[in-house]
Design an enzyme around this catalytic site. Structure first.
Site, short mmCIF file in Angstrom:
data_model
loop_
_atom_site.label_atom_id
_atom_site.label_comp_id
_atom_site.label_asym_id
_atom_site.label_seq_id
_atom_site.Cartn_x
_atom_site.Cartn_y
_atom_site.Cartn_z
N GLY A 66 -13.76 -2.66 -0.77
CA GLY A 66 -14.49 -1.90 -1.71
C GLY A 66 -13.81 -0.68 -1.98
O GLY A 66 -13.89 -0.02 -3.20
N ASN A 70 0.87 -1.21 -0.07
CA ASN A 70 -0.08 0.13 -0.14
C ASN A 70 0.88 1.34 0.06
O ASN A 70 0.45 2.18 -0.54
CB ASN A 70 -0.86 0.02 1.16
N CYS A 73 2.89 9.74 13.45
CA CYS A 73 3.22 10.18 14.69
C CYS A 73 2.83 8.94 16.00
O CYS A 73 1.85 8.59 16.01
CB CYS A 73 2.36 11.24 15.18
#
Ligand code: PLP
Length: 394
Positions: free
Chosen positions: A199, A150, A324
């Site tokens: 989806g 990703n 963070c």
């Protein structure tokens, strides 16, 4: 101000055709697909069509498609099912760069007695296949390897890895959340047993996912309750979203080659122009086979979060490769696994495009980025004006 959306690996715009297909299921067609009456039955019929549309995109049979609530649920179901049905086998193999949906679950399982092996990647994000081969043992219950990353878009050789697992009788799951709809998937003659999609990464809504389960694969449901999904996932169906996902898969099947050729051209131009205009920048995973829409670019000696804030002032949406964690900015586990140097990993930005991006948006982004980086470097204690970087960390 117009939004320039280049954060499609985070989520995508619902396609107008998808929205249109969904709307009747919020108004006239509200029946429960499990009801005995014709009113509900017509909804069940449309779910059958959507299942076929999803199966078609994946080269699967409709019976092999289980609708879930998201990619995370599909990943969790696959891994837990393999452990529940694995005759006490207690070893899981995954990569060092998996999404949190797999990584955090496996971390959780390792505290409950399961043994987890994380396969390393090289500096281009490629899986170490020798280490992978060595990791497969008689005690391995499941391998879970993402199809495409990703953050970097780097594609793993999942079919080859699945064949290796199959030879040893080990179940193989792949998280294909980022690859479905972007690159061809054909599960017909594949060794992959389970595959997850979501989806909202392919222009359908959030809150709908799919677990592909190869016919004959041993399986234990995660959500136990009603008989929905042939007893493989209890819970009344998210009808409108299922219809939307079916439509999104139909669109992806029809337009994948044409759209991804266009998207790749835009992505390649974005990279080329940024690298040409910004010194000390580089593409992470650029030497690997990658998704056509994803570009992870590091800008030396600046903070990714600061770049995002300045881009936001121009309506440009992207993601940063640092998060963070307990008050300090930590480079992502993916970039760390690739050994990206500290001063580069901190200043990484992920641009992820879609069919809705245009040439003109690339022009705007490549005009805005160089002055942003220059401005931030002028404040950076690690950046010397003549372009030399001070040594800092690892
Ligand atoms: C590779 C990958 N797997 C799983 C997920 C989780 O999907 P969902 O948001 O549908 O739970 C994501 C979402 O970012 C992802 O990128």
């Amino acid at each position: 101000m117009k939004t320039i959306y280049m954060d499609n690996n985070a989520t995508t715009q619902v396609a107008p055709e998808v929205l249109e297909a969904m709307l009747p299921y919020f108004s006239d067609l509200y029946g429960n697909p499990s009801s005995a009456h014709t009113f509900g039955g017509q909804v069940a019929h449309r779910i059958r069509d959507a299942r076929e549309q999803v199966a078609h995109l994946l080269g699967a049979s409709p019976e092999e498609i289980i609708f879930t609530s998201c990619g995370t649920e599909s990943d969790s179901t696959a891994i837990r099912s393999a452990l529940d049905t694995g005759d006490g086998k207690a070893h899981i193999v995954m990569s060092r760069v998996e999404h949190a949906a797999v990584k955090v679950l496996c971390g959780h399982l390792s505290k409950r007695g399961y043994r987890v092996t994380e396969i390393p990647v090289d500096k281009e994000g490629r899986l170490d296949m020798d280490r992978y081969r060595e990791s497969l043992t008689p005690d391995t219950a499941i391998v879970s390897l993402m199809w495409a990353n990703n953050e970097t878009g780097v594609i793993f050789p999942v079919e080859q890895a699945a064949q290796m697992a199959k030879k040893r009788g080990i179940l193989f799951h792949t998280d294909a959340v980022q690859s479905a709809g972007k690159i061809p998937i054909d599960l017909k003659n594949s060794a992959i047993d389970m595959l997850s999609i979501s989806g909202h990464k392919l222009h359908a809504p959030k809150g709908i996912g799919v677990l592909y389960l190869r016919k004959g694969t041993r399986y234990a449901p995660f959500l136990i309750g009603g008989h929905q999904e042939r007893g493989r996932r209890g819970g009344t169906e998210n009808v409108a979203s299922i219809i939307g996902l079916g439509k999104a898969c139909e669109l992806a099947t029809a337009k994948m080659v044409e759209e991804n050729t266009k998207v790749k051209k835009l992505r390649d131009r974005l990279e080329k122009e940024i690298l040409a205009r910004v010194p000390n920048s580089r593409v992470n995973g650029g030497g690997s086979e990658r998704l056509p829409n994803t570009s992870n670019i590091s800008f030396e000696s600046v903070e990714g979060e600061a770049i995002l804030l300045l881009m936001d002032e121009f309506g440009i949406c992207a993601s940063s490769g640092s998060a963070c964690t307990s008050g300090s900015l930590q480079p992502s586990h993916v970039l760390r696994a690739m050994g990206v140097p500290f001063t580069m990993a901190h200043g990484s930005i992920r641009f992820s495009l879609s069919r809705y991006n245009a040439e003109q948006e690339i022009d705007e982004v490549v005009d805005k980025i160089p002055p942003i980086i220059e401005q931030l470097r002028s404040f950076s204690p690690f950046w010397k004006p003549e372009g030399q970087v001070c040594a800092s960390g690892t």
